[in-house]
Design a protein around this motif. Sequence first.
Motif, short mmCIF file in Angstrom:
data_model
loop_
_atom_site.label_atom_id
_atom_site.label_comp_id
_atom_site.label_asym_id
_atom_site.label_seq_id
_atom_site.Cartn_x
_atom_site.Cartn_y
_atom_site.Cartn_z
N UNK A 213 0.90 -1.39 0.07
CA UNK A 213 -0.08 -0.08 0.05
C UNK A 213 0.95 1.18 0.04
N UNK A 214 1.87 1.31 0.98
CA UNK A 214 2.71 2.52 1.12
C UNK A 214 3.63 2.50 -0.19
N UNK A 215 3.93 1.41 -0.70
CA UNK A 215 4.99 1.38 -1.89
C UNK A 215 4.07 2.20 -3.28
N UNK A 216 3.01 1.70 -3.44
CA UNK A 216 2.20 2.37 -4.38
C UNK A 216 2.05 3.82 -4.23
N UNK A 217 1.91 4.21 -3.09
CA UNK A 217 1.41 5.66 -2.78
C UNK A 217 2.54 6.51 -2.97
N UNK A 218 3.75 5.61 -2.50
CA UNK A 218 5.30 6.03 -2.75
C UNK A 218 5.64 6.39 -4.13
N UNK A 219 5.30 5.45 -5.14
CA UNK A 219 5.48 5.54 -6.44
C UNK A 219 4.73 6.57 -7.03
N UNK A 220 3.60 6.84 -6.64
CA UNK A 220 2.69 7.77 -7.15
C UNK A 220 3.40 9.24 -6.85
N UNK A 221 3.74 9.36 -5.78
CA UNK A 221 4.24 10.70 -5.29
C UNK A 221 5.67 11.06 -5.91
N UNK A 222 6.47 10.10 -6.32
CA UNK A 222 7.67 10.17 -7.12
C UNK A 222 7.45 10.45 -8.67
N UNK A 223 6.48 9.95 -9.06
CA UNK A 223 6.08 10.32 -10.46
C UNK A 223 5.55 11.78 -10.77
N UNK A 224 4.91 12.04 -9.75
CA UNK A 224 4.18 13.39 -9.73
C UNK A 224 5.27 14.35 -9.47
N UNK A 225 6.35 14.08 -8.54
CA UNK A 225 7.20 15.27 -8.12
C UNK A 225 8.25 15.22 -9.35
N UNK A 226 8.74 14.24 -10.08
CA UNK A 226 9.42 14.12 -11.10
C UNK A 226 8.98 14.92 -12.34
N UNK A 227 7.72 14.92 -12.46
CA UNK A 227 7.09 15.55 -13.61
C UNK A 227 7.19 17.25 -13.19
N UNK A 228 6.97 17.44 -11.92
CA UNK A 228 7.06 18.72 -11.45
C UNK A 228 8.39 19.22 -11.67
N UNK A 229 9.37 18.53 -11.30
CA UNK A 229 11.02 18.89 -11.33
C UNK A 229 11.23 19.02 -12.73
N UNK A 230 10.91 18.21 -13.59
CA UNK A 230 11.25 18.32 -15.13
C UNK A 230 10.81 19.30 -15.98
#
Length: 547
Positions: A10-27
């Motif tokens: 559960x936490x892994x899926x939520x963590x991956x989600x936030x990684x993707x979102x912030x990666x797009x933002x920083x890009x």
Amino acid sequence: MENFSFGFWDYAIIGVYFVIIFAIGFYFARKERNTTEYFLAGRHVGWFAVGASLFASNISTEHFIGLSGSGYTSGIAVGNFEWSASVCLLFLGWVFVPFYLKSGVFTMPEFLERRFSASSRWYLSTVSIVAYILTKISVHLFAAGILLHLVMGWDLYTSSIFLVVATGLYTILGGMSAVIYTELIQTFILLTGAIVLTLIGLHRVGGWHELVSHVPDGYFSMFKPVSDPDFPWTGVIIAPFVVGIWYWCTDQSIVQRVLAAKNIDHAKTGTIMAGFLKILPVFILVLPGLIAYALQQKGLLLPGKTLHPNDVYPVLIKYLLPAGFRGLIVASLLAALLASLAACFNSTSTLMTIDVYKKWKPEASERQQVNFGRLATVVLVFISIAWVPLVNSLSDQLYVYLQSVQAYLSPPIACVFLLGLLWPKANARGASIVLWTGFVLGLLRFVLEVIHKTHPFTDPFIRTMVTMNFMHFAILLFAFSLVLMMIVSVLTPAPAQEKLNGLTFRYAGHVDLSESYKVESASRRKRNIIASCILVILLLILYALFF
């Protein structure tokens, strides 16, 4: 209700989600964002991203919480607001988009100034900014607080501060590009999560036939009797379109997505795609409320207990889903929330920059405007956090609360935009009078409604106006606004023709088409017409099935 512990997956899926979102933002933050393309993503967004962004920026946590809660208490009639949105999106694409893009505006108040006057622009800017803070942001945070408290045990303050800061960070860094392309990802996440929960719930209840047999008569009807307190058929056949024209066709947080499109073709195709997507919430957000009701009737969900409408979706997550799937659903809910919050932050900062700062300081460079927009977003983050203590006083049926507040604000604005495009004689005096008169009447209704709950009125007229269904009130206010604007415009001088060029249907051809995003192709137009017709036919079939 007892709490449970999230598992590793559960936490892994939520963590991956936030990684993707912030990666797009920083890009997008690494790209040059010191020009006003920060606000409209350089007008290079394709139709698929436009359509997904329109859908994701609209669907927030309050839709999951509110639609399922209304489905639990009233059935699918609340879905009228979703399916009417599909029609309003067609209006956005075919009626409004050509004028918005050909005028080259950044904001809706800017368009209103060109068509009418500066006073109309100031009105819409002020009302929009205040409404975003008092209704949209507050409702988003309230719904998120319910979800994360019941599912993860977080308190309202912790969840609100975390989500506001997280959303504000990538919005500030990447601007409109970051917002739109994170919303593209979030659309897939929220749809996947909602579909998974609906299918599991439908399986648990025993299939469609079991669901139908264990809910009250009328739960699968889009049209309720006139006496229904929430969704009378006399209201749902008109009011959702009044609110929808305002929200889908004139609201900055929505229209800003089509303003960022590559051209009119991509903007129209994006609105049509969003129209198809808006069919889904009835089946993946409202239907879970009916599933929860049926499960309770069968003794399979908290037997002997009555669910609060706002608790329906979190309870389904807690008691229907196995480990791993809970993280997916929570990620989808967070995706919906962050998309809508980002839309509010970005559009409000655009309004504050273009309609306030730039008017106050017209000589400001593009870099200064972008910096002010970022600063405005930071201020909004702090205001949102400060607003949290008052959020908990909202209505039991969250979605009904949201629609009722919008019903008090939207009719005069929808009237002014519609008549502004359709009727050349509509003038600045009529627009100003209608906007302010409508605002006063809507505010008066809201204040009297609050007072009536603790100190009921005895006067028959006041009591009728206060207790009238919010949709009936919206229809009356819209009709009154139309008549008032026509009377004032007829009795006062008509606007000069040069002011109307490219801003009304009669003078639509009087516009400069030298910029590529204003040009339309015949082949793409034909495909858009076919897709629009398919969407209308599909809606008619659905209404016939759920009449």
